[in-house]
Design an enzyme around this catalytic site. Structure first.
Site, short mmCIF file in Angstrom:
data_model
loop_
_atom_site.label_atom_id
_atom_site.label_comp_id
_atom_site.label_asym_id
_atom_site.label_seq_id
_atom_site.Cartn_x
_atom_site.Cartn_y
_atom_site.Cartn_z
N HIS A 249 0.82 -1.22 0.00
CA HIS A 249 0.00 0.00 0.00
C HIS A 249 0.85 1.27 0.00
O HIS A 249 0.36 2.35 -0.35
CB HIS A 249 -0.99 -0.01 1.17
CG HIS A 249 -0.44 0.42 2.49
ND1 HIS A 249 -0.06 -0.47 3.47
CD2 HIS A 249 -0.20 1.66 3.00
CE1 HIS A 249 0.38 0.19 4.52
NE2 HIS A 249 0.30 1.48 4.26
N ASP B 194 -0.80 -7.44 1.76
CA ASP B 194 -0.09 -6.15 1.81
C ASP B 194 1.40 -6.38 2.05
O ASP B 194 1.92 -6.18 3.15
CB ASP B 194 -0.69 -5.28 2.92
CG ASP B 194 -0.27 -3.83 2.82
OD1 ASP B 194 0.29 -3.45 1.78
OD2 ASP B 194 -0.51 -3.08 3.79
N SER C 173 4.00 2.48 8.38
CA SER C 173 3.61 1.46 7.41
C SER C 173 4.83 0.82 6.76
O SER C 173 5.81 1.48 6.43
CB SER C 173 2.75 2.08 6.32
OG SER C 173 1.50 2.47 6.83
#
Length: 433
Positions: free
Chosen positions: A226, A277, A378
């Site tokens: 992502h 992901d 992230s």
């Protein structure tokens, strides 16, 4: 002809060095001129007693501060006084006394400019002890600090005494964390040597921090898809290893281009959850090298394919993420904190995330709901101890807010993607602990 003769006469007078009242110049004390590197302060009588530094061979500049023989820098380049004047992309440096640079912190009009090597020139310097010499570069309408195209003197040289060659040993740390702060601990690259800082390039040449990642082999970093899905070209990214502070040099850090960017083919995003992901980045320096092991650069072990850490296991998360989603800036310093794994059954309860959490995900949270991964973390590592070794158990993926009760951080479950990693790295990574 008369003008020419007059000029020749003046020049002859200036360069002559007669005795008595006809003396044209004389040496003065160095304190009058501030001459460096053996330069002599000279007074020119026929020019209103103007004083100038007479520089020895290989030195030049108003104070003899420029060493024309220097073609590389030692250490972090704080003492570098050579004439390199372009950044790593070949852009020319701005002069330290240019109007725009005079508005910056480091410029030629500082009281300590001579000591820092700053002056009426545009040569690369390192006045603030960053990783290597730098300069200000004009990019569009703004000025940016950019590292310079100048060689490290130690590159390519053999050490004076033989020493054992360093090798990668996954999951090995050099240091333990020390300084406590709100929401976690300030740490450094030696305590999190597998952490990769991934930056995105923008038009005009500027870069901004984007996501974290983990070094799983000398040439491969694993992160979250992502982070890259909106800009999937490998040329958009730069990877740093061994970095402890954002947008600032850390001694021993390495910079890499992305040779390959591999996003998971089945990645999808719902209203909150991210599925599959995971992403791989193959990294190379500008010289085509992979990462080299050091105290601040090390690989992290991958988990066994059919074994994960148990629920309530205490694990580490690392990143430059925000303290709160509403914060304007990321953390300037690398931080880490501890979280505990939450069982799949608990995380799938309705007041947690329900069916949004699949068996390819892990949940982890602080038992007191005080610390958590947040925006900017992230792609970074969730590291747990498995079979006595620090292991990349999860990848920071998604969650609702930060440190919100009953809303733990959700991580990509790395053990479920080992075949995918092996396929795309073509067996370059040892998947056995």
């Amino acid at each position: 002809m008369r003008v020419l003769l007059a000029c020749l006469l003046v020049c002859a007078l200036v360069v002559s060095d007669s005795d008595g009242s006809n003396e044209v110049h004389k040496e003065s004390g160095e304190s009058n001129c501030g001459c460096l590197n053996g330069g002599k302060c000279v007074t020119y009588k026929y020019f209103s007693n103007i004083q100038r530094c007479s520089c020895p061979k290989k030195f030049q500049g108003e104070h003899c501060e420029i060493d024309t023989s220097k073609t590389c820098y030692q250490g972090n380049g704080h003492s570098y006084r050579g004439k390199a004047n372009r950044d790593l992309s070949g852009r020319p440096c701005l002069a330290w006394d240019s109007p725009t640079v005079l508005l910056k912190m480091y410029h030629a009009h500082r009281s300590d400019a001579i000591q820092l090597g700053l002056g009426k020139h545009n040569y690369c310097r390192n006045p603030d002890n960053q990783r290597r010499p730098w300069c200000y570069v004009q990019i569009g309408l703004k000025q940016f600090v950019q590292f310079c195209m100048v060689q490290d003197c130690s590159v390519g040289k053999s050490p004076s005494s033989p020493r054992e060659k360093e090798e990668f040993q996954c999951g090995q740390k050099a240091l333990r964390p020390r300084f406590k702060i709100v929401g976690g601990q300030v740490t450094n690259a030696e305590n999190q040597p597998w952490f990769a800082a991934i930056y995105r390039r923008h038009r005009g040449g500027s870069i901004t921090y984007l996501c974290g990642g983990s070094l799983i082999s000398p040439c491969w970093v694993v992160s979250a898809t992502h982070c890259f899905i909106d800009h999937p070209k490998k040329e958009n990214y730069i990877v740093y290893l061994g970095q402890s502070r954002l947008n600032s040099d850390t001694r021993g850090e390495m910079q890499f281009e992305v040779e390959k960017l591999i996003l998971h083919e089945d990645y999808s995003a719902e209203s909150l959850a991210h599925h599959n992901d995971i992403a791989l980045l193959k990294i190379r320096t500008s010289r085509g090298q992979c990462a080299q092991p050091s105290r601040s650069i090390q690989t992290i072990c991958l988990p066994p394919e059919h074994e994960d850490a148990h629920s309530r296991t205490r694990c580490e998360i690392t990143g430059f993420g925000k303290e709160n989603p509403s914060d304007y800036r990321y953390s300037d310093e690398l931080k880490m904190t501890f979280v505990s794994l939450v069982s799949h059954e608990v995380c799938q309860q309705p007041h947690y995330y329900g069916a949004e959490v699949t068996d390819k995900m892990l949940c982890a949270a602080d038992p007191q709901w005080e610390t958590d991964s947040c925006q900017g973390d992230s792609g970074g590592p969730l590291v747990c101890t498995i079979q006595g070794r620090l292991t990349l158990t999860g990848i920071v993926s998604w969650g609702r807010d930060c440190a919100m009760k009953y809303k733990p951080g959700v991580y990509t479950r790395v053990s479920k993607f080992l075949p995918w990693i092996n396929t795309h790295t073509r067996g370059e990574i040892n998947l056995v602990l």
